[in-house]
Design an enzyme around this catalytic site. Structure first.
Site, PDB file in Angstrom:
ATOM      1  N   GLY A 316      -7.413 -10.286 -21.112  1.00  0.00           N
ATOM      2  CA  GLY A 316      -7.728  -8.958 -20.612  1.00  0.00           C
ATOM      3  C   GLY A 316      -8.981  -9.014 -19.749  1.00  0.00           C
ATOM      4  O   GLY A 316      -9.269 -10.023 -19.105  1.00  0.00           O
ATOM      5  N   GLU A 317      -9.731  -7.919 -19.729  1.00  0.00           N
ATOM      6  CA  GLU A 317     -10.967  -7.785 -18.959  1.00  0.00           C
ATOM      7  C   GLU A 317     -10.742  -7.754 -17.448  1.00  0.00           C
ATOM      8  O   GLU A 317     -11.659  -7.505 -16.691  1.00  0.00           O
ATOM      9  CB  GLU A 317     -11.967  -8.913 -19.275  1.00  0.00           C
ATOM     10  CG  GLU A 317     -12.419  -8.990 -20.709  1.00  0.00           C
ATOM     11  CD  GLU A 317     -13.398 -10.125 -20.958  1.00  0.00           C
ATOM     12  OE1 GLU A 317     -13.878 -10.756 -19.982  1.00  0.00           O
ATOM     13  OE2 GLU A 317     -13.693 -10.401 -22.136  1.00  0.00           O
TER      14      GLU A 317
END
Length: 350
Positions: A316-317
């Site tokens: 993610g991120e």
């Protein structure tokens, strides 16, 4: 029904796309020999209404952070406190997205939409905050109707802020313990897929954690299916403030004719909803990568988007999309900087 009015989405410029395809045929290489790079260059040209396209000058990653009540049901390998702790890590440049965005030539912005702390890390980060944490979607709505609309509109405002400041490509990142549970419930509902077929390991949960996560997604999907298919309703029932904001950003980016690289599971769930809110928005997106989450592949299939990379990532991120950005930059450079047969005085046939 939805109470968010999204402006019309115009398609990318087909005349620029046609010019880009024609130029690809004139470059000093066999036709089609650069594969996906050629397709990506045509897409960028169409988004910019310019052939050859210009290199991205202000690519931006916006990381939307929010906690989820379902995390307290043991669906993650990490405690809920990690979301707030990672916010500080983003700010000091120590997270994976900071490193990979730096390599890709992109800036990073962090937004606290629903982190479970009283005070945001900074005033700027917390300017659009909706609440402390979202509800436990297995047993209650994630948000109120008013909060859902406010979060979507916040995402739209953030898109406008970035584009008005010169952003020419956007990436929506995410940070929040429990957010893959919410995203999976949304994708399972929207694709009418059984929970056991969409549940992944998220942050690396063991078999017991996987069973808890499956039960939570099953219960959330049961609630969602009774609520209907309206995207704002689904975000209220089993989404969260972070997912709603990403949905708003993706829709508004398309309205503002700004290309987007989608990241992983969370942004794909938001993309399914954004396409409903703003039909045609997906023409302005590319899938940066395919994660290891089963639901991500289902969402990309529904969106008819082919991932640029498949590296087994699941962080993610915005990290998967950031990894794809140099590939897109290379596609732009080939179309813009490579010599044509005439310019290089290279023969095209016997």
């Amino acid at each position: 029904m939805s109470t968010v009015d999204i402006g019309p989405v115009e398609p990318p410029d087909e005349a620029a796309a046609a010019a880009a395809r024609a130029r690809q045929g004139e470059l000093t290489k066999p036709a089609g020999s650069l594969g996906r790079l050629e397709d990506l260059s045509v897409w960028v040209a169409s988004c910019q209404s310019l052939c050859p396209p210009r290199q991205f000058e202000r690519a931006r990653v916006v990381v939307f952070a929010g906690d989820h009540g379902v995390a307290r049901a043991g669906v993650s390998a990490y405690p809920v406190e990690v979301t707030a702790q990672m916010m500080a890590n983003f700010q000091t440049g120590g997270a994976a997205i900071n490193v990979l965005a730096g390599v890709a030539g992109a800036g990073v912005r962090v937004v606290d939409m629903a982190v479970d702390v009283d005070e945001p890390l900074t005033e700027a980060i917390g300017r659009h905050k909706i609440r402390r944490g979202s509800g436990n979607i297995a047993v209650e709505d994630a948000l109120t109707a008013e909060q859902t609309v406010a979060a979507v509109q916040a995402g739209r405002r953030i898109a406008d802020e970035e584009v008005d400041a010169g952003a020419d490509l956007l990436i929506a990142g995410d940070m929040g313990i429990g957010n893959t549970t919410a995203a999976t419930a949304l994708i399972g509902t929207l694709t009418d897929t059984e929970p056991v077929a969409v549940i992944g390991r998220g942050t690396g949960i063991d078999d017991t954690g996987w069973m808890r996560k499956t039960a939570a997604v099953r219960d959330a999907m049961f609630r969602a299916r009774r609520a209907g298919s309206d995207p704002i309703t689904l975000l209220r029932v089993c989404g969260g403030a972070d997912l709603a904001a990403i949905t708003g950003l993706l829709a508004q980016a398309a309205v503002r004719r700004t290309p987007v690289l989608l990241d992983g599971l969370v942004s794909a769930a938001a993309a399914l909803l954004a396409e409903q809110l703003a039909p045609g928005a997906r023409q302005w997106w590319q899938a940066g990568h395919r994660s290891t989450e089963p639901a991500h592949a289902l969402a990309l299939q529904r969106l008819e988007l082919e991932p640029i990379l498949d590296l087994g990532m699941r962080l993610g991120e915005g990290t998967g999309a950031a990894m794809a950005l140099p590939v897109v930059r290379a596609a732009v450079a080939v179309l813009a900087d490579m010599a044509t047969f005439d310019e290089a005085r290279v023969s095209t046939g016997p």
